[in-house]
Scaffold this motif. Structure first.
Motif, PDB file in Angstrom:
ATOM      1  N   ASP A 107       0.843  -1.187   0.000  1.00 11.70           N
ATOM      2  CA  ASP A 107       0.000   0.000   0.000  1.00 11.70           C
ATOM      3  C   ASP A 107       0.886   1.247   0.000  1.00 11.70           C
ATOM      4  OD1 ASP A 107      -2.929   1.051   0.436  1.00 11.70           O
ATOM      5  OD2 ASP A 107      -1.782   1.995   2.039  1.00 11.70           O
ATOM      6  N   GLY A 154      -8.417  -9.823  -0.700  1.00  4.20           N
ATOM      7  CA  GLY A 154      -8.570  -8.381  -0.738  1.00  4.20           C
ATOM      8  C   GLY A 154      -7.249  -7.657  -0.562  1.00  4.20           C
ATOM      9  N   HIS A 155      -7.327  -6.370  -0.302  1.00  2.00           N
ATOM     10  CA  HIS A 155      -6.182  -5.464  -0.366  1.00  2.00           C
ATOM     11  C   HIS A 155      -5.032  -5.847   0.557  1.00  2.00           C
ATOM     12  CE1 HIS A 155      -4.030  -1.675  -0.781  1.00  2.00           C
ATOM     13  NE2 HIS A 155      -4.105  -1.483   0.524  1.00  2.00           N
ATOM     14  N   THR A 170     -13.139  -7.654   6.188  1.00  2.00           N
ATOM     15  CA  THR A 170     -11.803  -8.240   6.222  1.00  2.00           C
ATOM     16  C   THR A 170     -11.785  -9.380   7.225  1.00  2.00           C
ATOM     17  OG1 THR A 170     -10.892  -6.889   8.015  1.00  2.00           O
ATOM     18  CG2 THR A 170     -10.811  -5.955   5.792  1.00  2.00           C
ATOM     19  N   ASN A 197       0.495  -4.863  -3.764  1.00  2.20           N
ATOM     20  CA  ASN A 197      -0.677  -3.999  -3.916  1.00  2.20           C
ATOM     21  C   ASN A 197      -0.340  -2.537  -3.668  1.00  2.20           C
ATOM     22  OD1 ASN A 197      -1.845  -6.832  -3.425  1.00  2.20           O
ATOM     23  ND2 ASN A 197      -3.576  -5.652  -4.206  1.00  2.20           N
ATOM     24  N   TRP A 216       0.223  -9.391  -5.929  1.00  2.00           N
ATOM     25  CA  TRP A 216      -1.018  -8.636  -6.117  1.00  2.00           C
ATOM     26  C   TRP A 216      -2.222  -9.476  -5.702  1.00  2.00           C
ATOM     27  CZ3 TRP A 216      -0.079  -3.705  -7.376  1.00  2.00           C
ATOM     28  CH2 TRP A 216      -1.188  -2.869  -7.497  1.00  2.00           C
ATOM     29  N   ASP A 253      -8.641  -6.781  -4.755  1.00  6.27           N
ATOM     30  CA  ASP A 253      -8.424  -5.464  -4.158  1.00  6.27           C
ATOM     31  C   ASP A 253      -9.439  -4.476  -4.735  1.00  6.27           C
ATOM     32  OD1 ASP A 253      -7.474  -2.968  -3.302  1.00  6.27           O
ATOM     33  OD2 ASP A 253      -5.377  -3.585  -3.477  1.00  6.27           O
TER      34      ASP A 253
END
Length: 299
Positions: free
Chosen positions: A100, A276-277, A182, A126, A245, A249
């Motif tokens: 991030d 997810g992210h 999450t 990501n 990755w 996301d």
């Protein structure tokens, strides 16, 4: 993960995890928004048997220095913190690992480290590439839609709310109507909520977005590059580079992987499906396997 206070030559002080043999190759882990060093809770115990694992709370976060001015968070200063931290710990060369916003900084550290010889390789999850991402913000509807929260984070009209209640209300405002489920453990959620309650930290975190040169246009603006558009003048990255990755996301769609081979020499890309992210703790086994394989091959 115990922390120690580290004073940097630029006056910033960081709370830092420093685990593993002092004479082992160093991995510097950079967390993203709105987390802390604890985002690496599933990695540091795994890799610190054979690597020196360093994970700071970056400036603006938790107990680390939290300057309130926006210009204290420009990319050059955030990148400079990493090299200053390495200097303070006596680390000459290192692998940079980021996710991030930590990944965004890690891209800059990798390019600077390629030129000064201090970074041996990069592992980034990501976090969009600084040459490719601005183009997507102009031309890709999915990415521009996903990035509209930038506008809320940059709005100084939210500062009185932040000063009174911390970061959480602004997050709710920015992501209203989005599903943000999450698999975070309840105790980690409690830690984050406590961190977000500090208004100085909340402003520090948001200043990453406010100082960023990325331009996020409204959805009704044209989806094309401006006539005077100039990409960031970066050379091709020649360090061994791993890009992990998470494919689900919601903030950074897989289009961010398109064109990596044009800006990086022989990038290794590992796609993590159904994740997810926050891939490093949503899918820690897959993340660790990819990172371990990359490190083993490039040691």
């Amino acid at each position: 993960m115990d922390q120690k206070r580290v004073s940097l030559a630029n006056g910033i002080e960081l709370d830092v995890v420093d685990e593993g043999p002092r004479d082992a190759p160093a991995l510097i882990f950079l967390h993203g928004f709105p987390e802390s060093h604890r985002t690496w809770r599933n990695q540091i115990p795994v890799f610190s048997d054979r690597y020196r694992c360093v994970a700071p709370d970056q400036r603006g976060y938790r107990g680390s220095s939290k300057p309130q001015e926006i210009d204290a968070y420009t990319p050059d200063k955030l990148i400079g913190d990493v090299f200053a931290l390495a200097d303070a710990l006596g680390i000459e060369r290192f692998t940079i690992v980021g996710h991030d916003w930590g990944g965004a900084i890690a891209w800059g550290v990798a390019y600077a480290g390629m030129m000064n010889g201090r970074v041996t390789r990069a592992a980034i999850a990501n976090a969009p590439h600084p040459v490719l991402f601005p183009k997507l913000l102009y031309t890709n509807r999915a990415q521009r839609e996903a990035s509209q929260y930038f506008l809320t984070f940059r709005d100084r009209a939210n500062d009185p709310l932040i000063r009174e209640h911390g970061l959480a209300p602004v997050l709710m405002k920015a992501f209203e109507g989005r599903e943000v489920g999450t698999s975070m453990e309840p105790e980690e959620q409690a830690r984050l909520l406590q961190d977000w309650s500090d208004p100085d930290a909340a402003i520090g975190m948001l200043n990453y977005y406010r100082a960023s040169p990325m331009e996020v246009l409204p959805l009704d603006a044209p989806y094309e590059l401006p006539d005077d558009y100039q990409p960031f003048p970066l050379p091709r990255l020649t360090l061994p580079t791993l890009v992990i990755w998470a494919m689900d996301d919601q903030a950074l769609p897989p289009a961010n992987l398109d064109g990596l081979e044009e800006v990086i020499e022989n990038p290794e890309v590992v796609r993590i499906p159904d994740c997810g992210h926050f891939v490093q703790w949503e899918a820690p086994e897959a993340y660790n396997e990819a990172l371990a394989s990359f490190l083993d091959r490039t040691d």
